[in-house]
Scaffold this motif. Structure first.
Motif, PDB file in Angstrom:
ATOM      1  N   ILE A  79      11.234   4.154  -2.954  1.00 23.41           N
ATOM      2  CA  ILE A  79      12.115   3.352  -2.099  1.00 23.41           C
ATOM      3  C   ILE A  79      11.343   2.172  -1.534  1.00 23.41           C
ATOM      4  O   ILE A  79      11.787   1.020  -1.581  1.00 23.41           O
ATOM      5  CB  ILE A  79      12.708   4.207  -0.961  1.00 23.41           C
ATOM      6  N   GLN A  80      10.153   2.458  -1.001  1.00 23.46           N
ATOM      7  CA  GLN A  80       9.377   1.401  -0.358  1.00 23.46           C
ATOM      8  C   GLN A  80       8.874   0.382  -1.373  1.00 23.46           C
ATOM      9  O   GLN A  80       8.797  -0.809  -1.078  1.00 23.46           O
ATOM     10  CB  GLN A  80       8.210   2.009   0.414  1.00 23.46           C
ATOM     11  N   ARG A  81       8.568   0.816  -2.572  1.00 28.42           N
ATOM     12  CA  ARG A  81       8.144  -0.124  -3.622  1.00 28.42           C
ATOM     13  C   ARG A  81       9.266  -1.120  -3.928  1.00 28.42           C
ATOM     14  O   ARG A  81       9.022  -2.308  -4.103  1.00 28.42           O
ATOM     15  CB  ARG A  81       7.763   0.673  -4.862  1.00 28.42           C
ATOM     16  N   ARG A  82      10.496  -0.644  -3.957  1.00 27.62           N
ATOM     17  CA  ARG A  82      11.642  -1.538  -4.192  1.00 27.62           C
ATOM     18  C   ARG A  82      11.797  -2.523  -3.025  1.00 27.62           C
ATOM     19  O   ARG A  82      12.103  -3.689  -3.219  1.00 27.62           O
ATOM     20  CB  ARG A  82      12.915  -0.699  -4.376  1.00 27.62           C
ATOM     21  N   ARG A  83      11.569  -2.042  -1.815  1.00 27.09           N
ATOM     22  CA  ARG A  83      11.684  -2.911  -0.643  1.00 27.09           C
ATOM     23  C   ARG A  83      10.585  -3.971  -0.652  1.00 27.09           C
ATOM     24  O   ARG A  83      10.818  -5.108  -0.258  1.00 27.09           O
ATOM     25  CB  ARG A  83      11.641  -2.083   0.631  1.00 27.09           C
ATOM     26  N   TYR A  84       9.381  -3.610  -1.098  1.00 33.18           N
ATOM     27  CA  TYR A  84       8.300  -4.591  -1.184  1.00 33.18           C
ATOM     28  C   TYR A  84       8.594  -5.598  -2.285  1.00 33.18           C
ATOM     29  O   TYR A  84       8.248  -6.766  -2.166  1.00 33.18           O
ATOM     30  CB  TYR A  84       6.956  -3.896  -1.414  1.00 33.18           C
ATOM     31  N   ALA A  85       9.259  -5.165  -3.348  1.00 30.93           N
ATOM     32  CA  ALA A  85       9.688  -6.102  -4.392  1.00 30.93           C
ATOM     33  C   ALA A  85      10.701  -7.092  -3.816  1.00 30.93           C
ATOM     34  O   ALA A  85      10.719  -8.264  -4.214  1.00 30.93           O
ATOM     35  CB  ALA A  85      10.273  -5.344  -5.576  1.00 30.93           C
ATOM     36  N   VAL A 120       0.284 -16.495  -3.572  1.00 32.80           N
ATOM     37  CA  VAL A 120       0.622 -15.690  -2.408  1.00 32.80           C
ATOM     38  C   VAL A 120       0.581 -14.243  -2.886  1.00 32.80           C
ATOM     39  O   VAL A 120       1.146 -13.915  -3.928  1.00 32.80           O
ATOM     40  CB  VAL A 120       2.027 -16.028  -1.863  1.00 32.80           C
ATOM     41  N   ARG A 121      -0.114 -13.415  -2.148  1.00 33.38           N
ATOM     42  CA  ARG A 121      -0.217 -12.003  -2.525  1.00 33.38           C
ATOM     43  C   ARG A 121       0.579 -11.151  -1.550  1.00 33.38           C
ATOM     44  O   ARG A 121       0.492 -11.330  -0.344  1.00 33.38           O
ATOM     45  CB  ARG A 121      -1.676 -11.552  -2.515  1.00 33.38           C
ATOM     46  N   VAL A 122       1.350 -10.234  -2.104  1.00 33.19           N
ATOM     47  CA  VAL A 122       2.059  -9.234  -1.309  1.00 33.19           C
ATOM     48  C   VAL A 122       1.350  -7.919  -1.586  1.00 33.19           C
ATOM     49  O   VAL A 122       1.334  -7.441  -2.719  1.00 33.19           O
ATOM     50  CB  VAL A 122       3.546  -9.143  -1.694  1.00 33.19           C
ATOM     51  N   ILE A 123       0.741  -7.362  -0.545  1.00 31.11           N
ATOM     52  CA  ILE A 123      -0.095  -6.177  -0.700  1.00 31.11           C
ATOM     53  C   ILE A 123       0.512  -5.030   0.102  1.00 31.11           C
ATOM     54  O   ILE A 123       0.899  -5.210   1.255  1.00 31.11           O
ATOM     55  CB  ILE A 123      -1.526  -6.448  -0.186  1.00 31.11           C
ATOM     56  N   GLY A 124       0.590  -3.868  -0.511  1.00 31.64           N
ATOM     57  CA  GLY A 124       1.030  -2.652   0.177  1.00 31.64           C
ATOM     58  C   GLY A 124      -0.115  -1.651   0.159  1.00 31.64           C
ATOM     59  O   GLY A 124      -0.589  -1.269  -0.901  1.00 31.64           O
ATOM     60  N   ARG A 125      -0.562  -1.251   1.345  1.00 34.75           N
ATOM     61  CA  ARG A 125      -1.681  -0.310   1.446  1.00 34.75           C
ATOM     62  C   ARG A 125      -1.170   1.071   1.841  1.00 34.75           C
ATOM     63  O   ARG A 125      -0.216   1.218   2.576  1.00 34.75           O
ATOM     64  CB  ARG A 125      -2.698  -0.821   2.454  1.00 34.75           C
ATOM     65  N   CYS A 126      -1.873   2.083   1.370  1.00 34.91           N
ATOM     66  CA  CYS A 126      -1.482   3.486   1.520  1.00 34.91           C
ATOM     67  C   CYS A 126      -1.624   3.990   2.957  1.00 34.91           C
ATOM     68  O   CYS A 126      -2.567   3.651   3.663  1.00 34.91           O
ATOM     69  CB  CYS A 126      -2.354   4.324   0.593  1.00 34.91           C
ATOM     70  N   SER A 127      -0.712   4.842   3.343  1.00 38.37           N
ATOM     71  CA  SER A 127      -0.770   5.538   4.627  1.00 38.37           C
ATOM     72  C   SER A 127      -1.888   6.580   4.578  1.00 38.37           C
ATOM     73  O   SER A 127      -1.983   7.358   3.635  1.00 38.37           O
ATOM     74  CB  SER A 127       0.571   6.228   4.895  1.00 38.37           C
ATOM     75  N   ILE A 180      -6.392   1.652   0.799  1.00 36.52           N
ATOM     76  CA  ILE A 180      -6.151   1.777  -0.641  1.00 36.52           C
ATOM     77  C   ILE A 180      -4.878   1.012  -0.992  1.00 36.52           C
ATOM     78  O   ILE A 180      -3.811   1.246  -0.414  1.00 36.52           O
ATOM     79  CB  ILE A 180      -6.020   3.259  -1.037  1.00 36.52           C
ATOM     80  N   VAL A 181      -4.984   0.110  -1.941  1.00 41.24           N
ATOM     81  CA  VAL A 181      -3.850  -0.730  -2.347  1.00 41.24           C
ATOM     82  C   VAL A 181      -2.963   0.037  -3.324  1.00 41.24           C
ATOM     83  O   VAL A 181      -3.432   0.504  -4.365  1.00 41.24           O
ATOM     84  CB  VAL A 181      -4.349  -2.046  -2.984  1.00 41.24           C
ATOM     85  N   LEU A 182      -1.681   0.176  -2.970  1.00 40.36           N
ATOM     86  CA  LEU A 182      -0.696   0.809  -3.848  1.00 40.36           C
ATOM     87  C   LEU A 182       0.211  -0.215  -4.514  1.00 40.36           C
ATOM     88  O   LEU A 182       0.777   0.044  -5.561  1.00 40.36           O
ATOM     89  CB  LEU A 182       0.180   1.783  -3.049  1.00 40.36           C
ATOM     90  N   PHE A 183       0.365  -1.348  -3.870  1.00 37.16           N
ATOM     91  CA  PHE A 183       1.254  -2.395  -4.378  1.00 37.16           C
ATOM     92  C   PHE A 183       0.543  -3.723  -4.204  1.00 37.16           C
ATOM     93  O   PHE A 183       0.076  -4.041  -3.118  1.00 37.16           O
ATOM     94  CB  PHE A 183       2.567  -2.387  -3.570  1.00 37.16           C
ATOM     95  N   ASN A 184       0.425  -4.477  -5.295  1.00 38.52           N
ATOM     96  CA  ASN A 184      -0.250  -5.771  -5.232  1.00 38.52           C
ATOM     97  C   ASN A 184       0.454  -6.724  -6.193  1.00 38.52           C
ATOM     98  O   ASN A 184       0.324  -6.603  -7.402  1.00 38.52           O
ATOM     99  CB  ASN A 184      -1.725  -5.630  -5.611  1.00 38.52           C
ATOM    100  N   GLN A 185       1.221  -7.619  -5.628  1.00 38.00           N
ATOM    101  CA  GLN A 185       1.956  -8.588  -6.439  1.00 38.00           C
ATOM    102  C   GLN A 185       1.454  -9.985  -6.114  1.00 38.00           C
ATOM    103  O   GLN A 185       1.369 -10.356  -4.951  1.00 38.00           O
ATOM    104  CB  GLN A 185       3.448  -8.488  -6.132  1.00 38.00           C
ATOM    105  N   ARG A 186       1.119 -10.746  -7.144  1.00 34.99           N
ATOM    106  CA  ARG A 186       0.651 -12.119  -6.969  1.00 34.99           C
ATOM    107  C   ARG A 186       1.758 -13.077  -7.383  1.00 34.99           C
ATOM    108  O   ARG A 186       2.363 -12.913  -8.430  1.00 34.99           O
ATOM    109  CB  ARG A 186      -0.593 -12.370  -7.819  1.00 34.99           C
ATOM    110  N   ILE A 187       1.977 -14.081  -6.550  1.00 37.00           N
ATOM    111  CA  ILE A 187       3.008 -15.077  -6.813  1.00 37.00           C
ATOM    112  C   ILE A 187       2.316 -16.430  -6.933  1.00 37.00           C
ATOM    113  O   ILE A 187       1.754 -16.931  -5.952  1.00 37.00           O
ATOM    114  CB  ILE A 187       4.045 -15.116  -5.675  1.00 37.00           C
ATOM    115  N   ARG A 241       1.868   0.087   4.437  1.00 42.41           N
ATOM    116  CA  ARG A 241       1.949  -1.028   5.368  1.00 42.41           C
ATOM    117  C   ARG A 241       1.645  -2.252   4.537  1.00 42.41           C
ATOM    118  O   ARG A 241       0.896  -2.170   3.554  1.00 42.41           O
ATOM    119  CB  ARG A 241       0.963  -0.846   6.520  1.00 42.41           C
ATOM    120  N   GLY A 242       2.211  -3.386   4.872  1.00 38.77           N
ATOM    121  CA  GLY A 242       2.089  -4.539   3.994  1.00 38.77           C
ATOM    122  C   GLY A 242       1.377  -5.715   4.623  1.00 38.77           C
ATOM    123  O   GLY A 242       1.222  -5.800   5.844  1.00 38.77           O
ATOM    124  N   GLN A 243       0.956  -6.624   3.746  1.00 38.55           N
ATOM    125  CA  GLN A 243       0.306  -7.853   4.176  1.00 38.55           C
ATOM    126  C   GLN A 243       0.643  -8.953   3.176  1.00 38.55           C
ATOM    127  O   GLN A 243       0.614  -8.736   1.965  1.00 38.55           O
ATOM    128  CB  GLN A 243      -1.210  -7.657   4.249  1.00 38.55           C
TER     129      GLN A 243
END
Length: 174
Positions: free
Chosen positions: A146-152, A103-110, A28-35, A91-93
């Motif tokens: 916290i983790q959302r800020r780190r993924y940013a 470029v996509r930065v994706i954060g998936r749920c634990s 499940i994607v919690l964070f998805n940023q496209r660059i 966890r990220g990809q």
């Protein structure tokens, strides 16, 4: 049920530490940023050593690992350190998509955090003395913020590498 939750947590830790590609590509994607990036920038983009571009924080460092499909997986480091710790919920990809020029930065749920959060109410209905477990979703929310800020920060580091003034190594076009 407690044994199943512990088993799920141990399986997830094993998959994280072994850098299993399927585990980092699904969920499940919690964070998805496209660059957005030009084809030339994407061709010259190197994601190696990205952990050195991140700001030094009071938290554990992020670890990066190249996957066979060309993407880069990342997660919290398991290395002991003096930095603060929080419950890692993602966890990220990093995925370079040449067709969409991004470029996509994706954060998936634990899995563990998701299952435990979904089970808090049923557990309390069965065992009313388990009401202190209501703090778990709050702890997970704080960890998520916290983790959302780190993924940013990862997004900002990738954007910096896409800027023309970022020093590039010579890449042979052949």
């Amino acid at each position: 049920m407690a044994i199943a939750l512990i088993a799920l947590m141990l399986i997830e830790l094993l998959l994280l530490s072994a850098w299993v590609p399927l585990f980092f590509r699904t969920g499940i994607v919690l964070f998805n940023q496209r660059i957005a990036a030009s084809p030339d920038n994407l061709r010259h983009l190197s994601l190696g050593g990205l952990e050195h571009d991140l700001p030094i924080a009071k938290w554990a460092r992020l670890s990066f690992h190249a996957l066979p499909d060309g993407s880069v997986a990342f997660r919290e480091s398991f290395a002991p350190g003096f930095g603060g710790r929080y419950f890692p919920l993602m966890r990220g990809q990093l995925v370079i998509d040449s067709r969409r020029r991004e470029v996509r930065v994706i954060g998936r749920c634990s899995w563990f955090a998701l299952v435990l959060t979904l089970l808090v109410v049923p557990i309390m209905l069965v065992r009313p003395m388990a009401w202190p477990m209501l703090v778990c979703p709050l702890i997970f929310y704080v960890g998520y913020r916290i983790q959302r800020r780190r993924y940013a920060n990862v997004v900002e580091a990738v954007q910096a590498r896409l800027r023309p003034e970022f020093p590039r190594r010579f890449v042979d076009p052949q």
